[in-house]
Design a protein around this motif. Structure first.
Motif, PDB file in Angstrom:
ATOM      1  N   LEU A 201      38.174  10.456   7.366  1.00 27.69           N
ATOM      2  CA  LEU A 201      38.871  11.701   7.811  1.00 27.69           C
ATOM      3  C   LEU A 201      40.164  11.103   8.490  1.00 27.69           C
ATOM      4  O   LEU A 201      41.429  11.399   8.508  1.00 27.69           O
TER       5      LEU A 201
ATOM      6  N   VAL B  90      46.953  21.582   2.955  1.00 30.14           N
ATOM      7  CA  VAL B  90      45.875  21.552   3.399  1.00 30.14           C
ATOM      8  C   VAL B  90      45.078  20.513   2.405  1.00 30.14           C
ATOM      9  O   VAL B  90      44.932  20.454   1.279  1.00 30.14           O
ATOM     10  N   ILE B  91      44.494  19.635   3.124  1.00 27.24           N
ATOM     11  CA  ILE B  91      43.525  18.571   2.558  1.00 27.24           C
ATOM     12  C   ILE B  91      42.192  19.003   3.197  1.00 27.24           C
ATOM     13  O   ILE B  91      41.885  19.036   4.500  1.00 27.24           O
ATOM     14  N   ILE B  92      41.148  19.012   2.185  1.00 26.20           N
ATOM     15  CA  ILE B  92      39.590  19.311   2.737  1.00 26.20           C
ATOM     16  C   ILE B  92      38.920  17.984   2.163  1.00 26.20           C
ATOM     17  O   ILE B  92      38.819  17.866   1.146  1.00 26.20           O
ATOM     18  N   PRO B  93      38.790  17.247   3.457  1.00 24.62           N
ATOM     19  CA  PRO B  93      38.020  15.714   3.269  1.00 24.62           C
ATOM     20  C   PRO B  93      36.698  15.990   2.988  1.00 24.62           C
ATOM     21  O   PRO B  93      36.242  16.264   4.243  1.00 24.62           O
TER      22      PRO B  93
ATOM     23  N   SER C 178      38.969  19.217   9.620  1.00 24.13           N
ATOM     24  CA  SER C 178      37.658  18.491   9.923  1.00 24.13           C
ATOM     25  C   SER C 178      36.317  19.407   9.519  1.00 24.13           C
ATOM     26  O   SER C 178      36.071  19.895  10.472  1.00 24.13           O
TER      27      SER C 178
ATOM     28  N   ILE D  85      42.853   9.757   6.402  1.00 26.02           N
ATOM     29  CA  ILE D  85      43.223  10.494   5.272  1.00 26.02           C
ATOM     30  C   ILE D  85      44.425  11.352   6.604  1.00 26.02           C
ATOM     31  O   ILE D  85      45.778  11.491   6.093  1.00 26.02           O
ATOM     32  N   LYS D  86      44.134  11.358   7.541  1.00 26.18           N
ATOM     33  CA  LYS D  86      45.000  11.965   8.617  1.00 26.18           C
ATOM     34  C   LYS D  86      46.318  11.066   8.743  1.00 26.18           C
ATOM     35  O   LYS D  86      47.486  11.583   9.079  1.00 26.18           O
TER      36      LYS D  86
ATOM     37  N   PHE E 226      39.497  16.288  -1.137  1.00 24.75           N
ATOM     38  CA  PHE E 226      39.618  14.664  -1.301  1.00 24.75           C
ATOM     39  C   PHE E 226      38.068  14.050  -0.834  1.00 24.75           C
ATOM     40  O   PHE E 226      37.742  14.370   0.293  1.00 24.75           O
TER      41      PHE E 226
ATOM     42  N   LYS F 200      47.659  19.738   6.648  1.00 26.03           N
ATOM     43  CA  LYS F 200      46.556  19.811   7.560  1.00 26.03           C
ATOM     44  C   LYS F 200      45.321  19.466   6.955  1.00 26.03           C
ATOM     45  O   LYS F 200      44.692  19.898   6.051  1.00 26.03           O
ATOM     46  N   ALA F 201      44.606  18.237   7.716  1.00 27.00           N
ATOM     47  CA  ALA F 201      43.306  17.742   7.118  1.00 27.00           C
ATOM     48  C   ALA F 201      42.121  18.527   8.068  1.00 27.00           C
ATOM     49  O   ALA F 201      42.197  18.349   9.185  1.00 27.00           O
TER      50      ALA F 201
ATOM     51  N   PHE G 289      50.068  15.172  -3.562  1.00 29.42           N
ATOM     52  CA  PHE G 289      50.287  15.082  -1.809  1.00 29.42           C
ATOM     53  C   PHE G 289      51.375  15.411  -1.220  1.00 29.42           C
ATOM     54  O   PHE G 289      51.176  15.918   0.138  1.00 29.42           O
TER      55      PHE G 289
END
Ligand code: SF4
Length: 172
Positions: free
Chosen positions: A100, A90-93, A114, A103-104, A26, A111-112, A85
């Motif tokens: 961030l 897992v989201i890699i921002p 960091s 998004i969280k 993302f 799990k975003a 979504f």
């Protein structure tokens, strides 16, 4: 503009992932793109690398400005993006720390990770790229109208400069 660095090398990033994770990359398309991290092309390169290493990237997403909460909420509500979504674990921002937080907040079930360290304010020029002019206090640096190079700051604070995957500069 907000200036950010990468916290982990590629190997460091994948140490936070499992092969059965359903991953969304993302990205923000504004300040962090000018730090050689966000933006669609860099996101695509990272997604291709992760896929070639056996990770399950289910979607690449981007917004104009991840600090605008409504842009993130739209991704949750839109028919075209909502299902991915919902499914993501897992989201890699590839966004600054403000992005961030949004998004969280909007996607608490994924799990975003960091992966980004935001280090202050800076100025972008085509000759010098992004430079850091107003560092955050934790960097231990004074304000500098000419700007610190991101390579120098990354070394000082133990981070990495973008782009994430291969270190080649890309055009957008
Ligand atoms: S989320 Fe961060 S990087 Fe993106 S536009 Fe907002 S301040 Fe800039």
């Amino acid at each position: 503009m907000i200036v950010s660095l990468i916290k982990y090398s590629y190997d460091g990033l994948v140490s936070h992932l499992n092969k059965d994770d359903k991953i969304i990359l993302f990205a923000c398309n504004t300040c962090i793109k000018f730090c050689d991290i966000g933006g669609r092309v860099r996101t695509r390169h990272l997604a291709e690398k992760l896929k070639s290493d056996g990770y399950n990237v289910i979607r690449e997403e981007s917004v104009g400005a991840a600090c605008l909460l409504d842009q993130i909420e739209k991704k949750k509500a839109d028919e075209a993006t909502a299902k991915a979504f919902e499914d993501a674990s897992v989201i890699i921002p590839l966004v600054c720390e403000d992005g961030l937080d949004n998004i969280k907040r909007v996607f608490p079930n994924a799990k975003a990770i960091s992966v980004i360290k935001t280090i202050g304010l800076g100025i972008f020029s085509t000759e010098k790229g992004m430079v850091l002019t107003m560092p955050f206090e934790f960097t231990g640096l004074e304000r500098n109208i000419d700007g610190y190079s991101l390579d120098d700051v990354a070394e000082k604070v133990g981070c990495y400069t973008g782009p994430y995957f291969d270190g080649n500069k890309v055009q957008e």
